[in-house]
Design an enzyme around this catalytic site. Structure first.
Site, PDB file in Angstrom:
ATOM      1  N   ASN A 117       0.871  -1.177   0.000  1.00 18.23           N
ATOM      2  CA  ASN A 117       0.000   0.000   0.000  1.00 18.23           C
ATOM      3  C   ASN A 117       0.909   1.228   0.000  1.00 18.23           C
ATOM      4  O   ASN A 117       1.449   1.602   1.040  1.00 18.23           O
ATOM      5  CB  ASN A 117      -0.900  -0.033   1.237  1.00 18.23           C
TER       6      ASN A 117
ATOM      7  N   LYS B 131       3.397   0.765   2.975  1.00 14.92           N
ATOM      8  CA  LYS B 131       3.144  -0.317   3.933  1.00 14.92           C
ATOM      9  C   LYS B 131       3.227  -1.636   3.186  1.00 14.92           C
ATOM     10  O   LYS B 131       2.845  -1.701   2.015  1.00 14.92           O
ATOM     11  CB  LYS B 131       1.739  -0.172   4.531  1.00 14.92           C
TER      12      LYS B 131
ATOM     13  N   ARG C 186      -2.491  -2.054  -3.444  1.00 14.72           N
ATOM     14  CA  ARG C 186      -3.716  -1.305  -3.197  1.00 14.72           C
ATOM     15  C   ARG C 186      -3.748  -0.152  -4.203  1.00 14.72           C
ATOM     16  O   ARG C 186      -2.770   0.583  -4.345  1.00 14.72           O
ATOM     17  CB  ARG C 186      -3.702  -0.728  -1.787  1.00 14.72           C
TER      18      ARG C 186
ATOM     19  N   HIS D 171     -17.265   0.681   8.846  1.00 13.74           N
ATOM     20  CA  HIS D 171     -15.793   0.813   8.877  1.00 13.74           C
ATOM     21  C   HIS D 171     -15.491   2.161   9.526  1.00 13.74           C
ATOM     22  O   HIS D 171     -15.649   3.214   8.918  1.00 13.74           O
ATOM     23  CB  HIS D 171     -15.234   0.749   7.444  1.00 13.74           C
TER      24      HIS D 171
ATOM     25  N   ASN E 211     -10.024   6.524  11.108  1.00  9.18           N
ATOM     26  CA  ASN E 211      -9.904   7.975  10.958  1.00  9.18           C
ATOM     27  C   ASN E 211     -10.836   8.457   9.868  1.00  9.18           C
ATOM     28  O   ASN E 211     -11.605   9.387  10.045  1.00  9.18           O
ATOM     29  CB  ASN E 211      -8.472   8.299  10.563  1.00  9.18           C
TER      30      ASN E 211
ATOM     31  N   ARG F  40     -12.893  14.874   9.146  1.00  8.93           N
ATOM     32  CA  ARG F  40     -13.760  15.236   8.012  1.00  8.93           C
ATOM     33  C   ARG F  40     -15.199  15.409   8.472  1.00  8.93           C
ATOM     34  O   ARG F  40     -15.674  14.669   9.333  1.00  8.93           O
ATOM     35  CB  ARG F  40     -13.725  14.124   6.949  1.00  8.93           C
TER      36      ARG F  40
ATOM     37  N   ASP G 277      -8.884  12.107  17.649  1.00 11.48           N
ATOM     38  CA  ASP G 277      -8.710  10.716  18.054  1.00 11.48           C
ATOM     39  C   ASP G 277      -9.781  10.305  19.063  1.00 11.48           C
ATOM     40  O   ASP G 277      -9.944  10.940  20.110  1.00 11.48           O
ATOM     41  CB  ASP G 277      -7.307  10.527  18.660  1.00 11.48           C
TER      42      ASP G 277
ATOM     43  N   ARG H  19      -9.899   8.095  21.208  1.00  8.64           N
ATOM     44  CA  ARG H  19      -9.442   7.801  22.578  1.00  8.64           C
ATOM     45  C   ARG H  19      -9.432   9.063  23.436  1.00  8.64           C
ATOM     46  O   ARG H  19      -9.819   9.048  24.603  1.00  8.64           O
ATOM     47  CB  ARG H  19      -8.034   7.189  22.543  1.00  8.64           C
TER      48      ARG H  19
ATOM     49  N   ASN I 270     -12.475  -0.993  18.560  1.00  8.86           N
ATOM     50  CA  ASN I 270     -11.989  -0.715  19.915  1.00  8.86           C
ATOM     51  C   ASN I 270     -12.863   0.145  20.813  1.00  8.86           C
ATOM     52  O   ASN I 270     -12.692   0.134  22.021  1.00  8.86           O
ATOM     53  CB  ASN I 270     -10.618  -0.029  19.826  1.00  8.86           C
TER      54      ASN I 270
ATOM     55  N   GLU J  44      -7.320  -5.693   5.047  1.00  6.86           N
ATOM     56  CA  GLU J  44      -7.280  -5.370   3.623  1.00  6.86           C
ATOM     57  C   GLU J  44      -6.114  -6.084   2.933  1.00  6.86           C
ATOM     58  O   GLU J  44      -6.206  -6.463   1.780  1.00  6.86           O
ATOM     59  CB  GLU J  44      -7.166  -3.846   3.446  1.00  6.86           C
TER      60      GLU J  44
HETATM   61  P1  ADP Z   1      -7.086   4.904   9.434  1.00  7.69           P
HETATM   62  O1  ADP Z   1      -6.620   3.570   8.845  1.00  7.69           O
HETATM   63  O2  ADP Z   1      -8.282   5.494   8.769  1.00  7.69           O
HETATM   64  O3  ADP Z   1      -6.003   5.882   9.711  1.00  7.69           O
HETATM   65  P2  ADP Z   1      -7.599   3.319  11.822  1.00  7.69           P
HETATM   66  O4  ADP Z   1      -8.491   2.234  11.353  1.00  7.69           O
HETATM   67  O5  ADP Z   1      -6.206   2.993  12.200  1.00  7.69           O
HETATM   68  O6  ADP Z   1      -7.666   4.570  10.866  1.00  7.69           O
HETATM   69  O7  ADP Z   1      -8.320   3.998  13.087  1.00  7.69           O
HETATM   70  C1  ADP Z   1      -7.731   5.063  13.752  1.00  7.69           C
HETATM   71  C2  ADP Z   1      -8.671   5.574  14.797  1.00  7.69           C
HETATM   72  O8  ADP Z   1      -9.178   4.506  15.593  1.00  7.69           O
HETATM   73  C3  ADP Z   1      -7.965   6.477  15.793  1.00  7.69           C
HETATM   74  O9  ADP Z   1      -7.943   7.796  15.368  1.00  7.69           O
HETATM   75  C4  ADP Z   1      -8.831   6.335  17.015  1.00  7.69           C
HETATM   76  O10 ADP Z   1      -9.844   7.291  16.915  1.00  7.69           O
HETATM   77  C5  ADP Z   1      -9.454   4.973  16.885  1.00  7.69           C
HETATM   78  N1  ADP Z   1      -8.900   4.032  17.880  1.00  7.69           N
HETATM   79  C6  ADP Z   1      -7.785   3.290  17.796  1.00  7.69           C
HETATM   80  N2  ADP Z   1      -7.602   2.570  18.932  1.00  7.69           N
HETATM   81  C7  ADP Z   1      -8.627   2.885  19.742  1.00  7.69           C
HETATM   82  C8  ADP Z   1      -9.029   2.475  21.054  1.00  7.69           C
HETATM   83  N3  ADP Z   1      -8.313   1.616  21.763  1.00  7.69           N
HETATM   84  N4  ADP Z   1     -10.158   3.024  21.548  1.00  7.69           N
HETATM   85  C9  ADP Z   1     -10.884   3.886  20.849  1.00  7.69           C
HETATM   86  N5  ADP Z   1     -10.562   4.306  19.623  1.00  7.69           N
HETATM   87  C10 ADP Z   1      -9.465   3.818  19.070  1.00  7.69           C
END
Ligand code: ADP
Length: 397
Positions: A8, A15, A89, A205, A208, A238, A280, A282, A332, A383
């Site tokens: 990717n 990646k 990808r 899905h 971010n 977004r 984020d 979290r 998560n 993926e």
């Molecule tokens: P992308 O691939 O679109 O960058 P990811 O699938 O890696 O995104 O998801 C990233 C987002 O997932 C983080 O910004 C955060 O908001 C959320 N995230 C990751 N770990 C946790 C967790 N333990 N608890 C809550 N949210 C989480």
């Protein structure tokens, strides 16, 4: 047995995961970051080893050479000839590809036509291809498109109510994104339902970037992202859908250009914009637990933007067997999953198992109770394995 590299390539990152197929065993994985900047970072993991190298990585060719060198030097492969194929990808396949495809010069030419539809992604994906072609001239390549899975949408779902010529002349329509993830997760959900002849699955899905899709009998019927990945639900930074007239209004108020407002929609809105805290989930959860009002509002708005889509797709699908949560936040964030389900549980007779929802665990799992009208699932997305599977299938490896 075949060794397949899933790649990717982004504008400044690359990646990778090397698979032993068809067992789908991950031999090694990693990422090259900050390509083109002063201090690049190359990380590779294999077995219980993790190696990190900080060095200038001038361009994608240097990144690819570094990766291939490491594969041999670390003894991960005996020689580069062990690599049977590479799956890439590719973000945008326009209307040309509803399936993954074996790469030829004609395919590259067709895909290049979609560069203006995905200017941040497609050119970077193509640079990745060229770098691997140069380093491994005898290896075959496959493109796996983010848009392909959504090509099964019907006109009434993918067209915008704009003058029809903008579709025929300028390709303005809904394409949808994250297709590889939606396809993988819906296939896993259907397996978990016991492979029925007919199935209705809604995939959330939530990373971010985030999107929802309605999948009927394994085919995408509708999805929330549109002409670009800005459309649909509220995301980390977004906005998702907003009234289009806000754009010219803000241009006047802020005395700025359309591109500048678009930048606000893309980078300063969503969770970040509403909370004023972070993009984020979290950080939002932490503030929510402390009673921060804007974090509470952000969480409610986020959940509502998703539950609205689920309700719409329930109607479109004519029911729903399973709702599957995936990606960083979907996998998560227990409290957001609960808020989303709380919004719709009465209407759709859903019974979430709070203990299962809150239990941290890996792998696919059901988090609803047996008497729930819809099964709620968590399915970690993959993926890369989809890329490796399609590469093996198309090249008959
Ligand atoms: P992308 O691939 O679109 O960058 P990811 O699938 O890696 O995104 O998801 C990233 C987002 O997932 C983080 O910004 C955060 O908001 C959320 N995230 C990751 N770990 C946790 C967790 N333990 N608890 C809550 N949210 C989480």
């Amino acid at each position: 047995m075949a060794k397949v590299l899933a790649v990717n390539a982004g504008s400044s990152s690359l990646k990778f995961q090397l698979f032993d197929m068809p067992q789908e065993d991950v031999i090694c994985s990693g990422v090259v970051e900050k390509i083109g900047l002063d201090e690049g970072i190359f990380t590779i993991k294999y077995g219980d080893q993790k190696k990190v190298l900080n060095t200038e990585i001038k361009d994608h060719q240097v990144a690819v050479d570094l990766l291939l060198e490491a594969l041999v030097n670390e003894g991960i492969v005996d020689s580069l000839e062990d690599i049977d194929a590479i799956g890439h990808r590719m973000v945008h396949g326009g209307e040309a590809y509803s399936e993954s495809v074996v790469v030829s010069e004609e395919v590259v030419e067709t895909v290049s036509q979609f560069n203006e539809l995905a200017p941040l992604h497609n050119p970077a994906n193509l640079i990745g291809l060229r770098a691997f072609q140069k380093a491994l001239p005898n290896v075959q390549h496959v493109f796996v498109f983010d848009t392909a899975f959504h090509q099964s949408m019907k006109e009434e779902n993918y067209l915008y109510p704009l003058p029809y010529e903008y579709y025929t002349d300028y390709k303005v329509r809904k394409y949808g994104f994250h297709g590889t993830s939606h396809q993988y997760v819906s296939q896993e959900a259907i397996k978990m339902l016991g492979n029925p002849d007919h199935s209705k699955v809604i995939v959330c899905h939530l990373g971010n970037g985030a999107s929802i899709s309605a999948v009927k009998d394994g085919k995408c019927m509708d999805t929330s992202m549109g002409f670009t990945p800005l459309a649909g639900i509220m995301m980390g930074t977004r906005s998702g859908e907003v009234d289009p007239s806000i754009m010219p209004y803000l241009m006047k108020k802020l005395d700025c250009s359309a591109d500048e407002v678009l930048d606000i929609y893309n980078k300063k809105s969503g969770m970040l914009g509403v909370s004023g805290i972070s993009s984020d989930a979290r950080d939002i959860e932490e503030a929510y637990n402390q009673g921060n009002e804007r974090a509470i509002l952000t969480s409610k708005m986020y959940a509502r933007s998703i539950s609205k889509y689920i309700s719409q797709y329930y109607g479109e699908l004519g029911g729903c067997d399973a709702i599957a949560f995936t990606a960083g936040l979907g996998e998560n964030s227990a409290y957001l999953r609960k808020m989303i389900i709380d919004d719709i549980k009465e209407a759709f007779d859903i019974v979430l198992d709070d203990t299962l929802n809150e239990t941290r665990q890996s792998g696919n799992r059901v988090i609803s109770k047996d008497n729930s009208h819809i099964k709620i699932m968590i399915i970690p997305t993959n993926e890369e394995v989809m890329i490796a599977r399609d590469t093996v299938r198309l090249l008959n490896l």
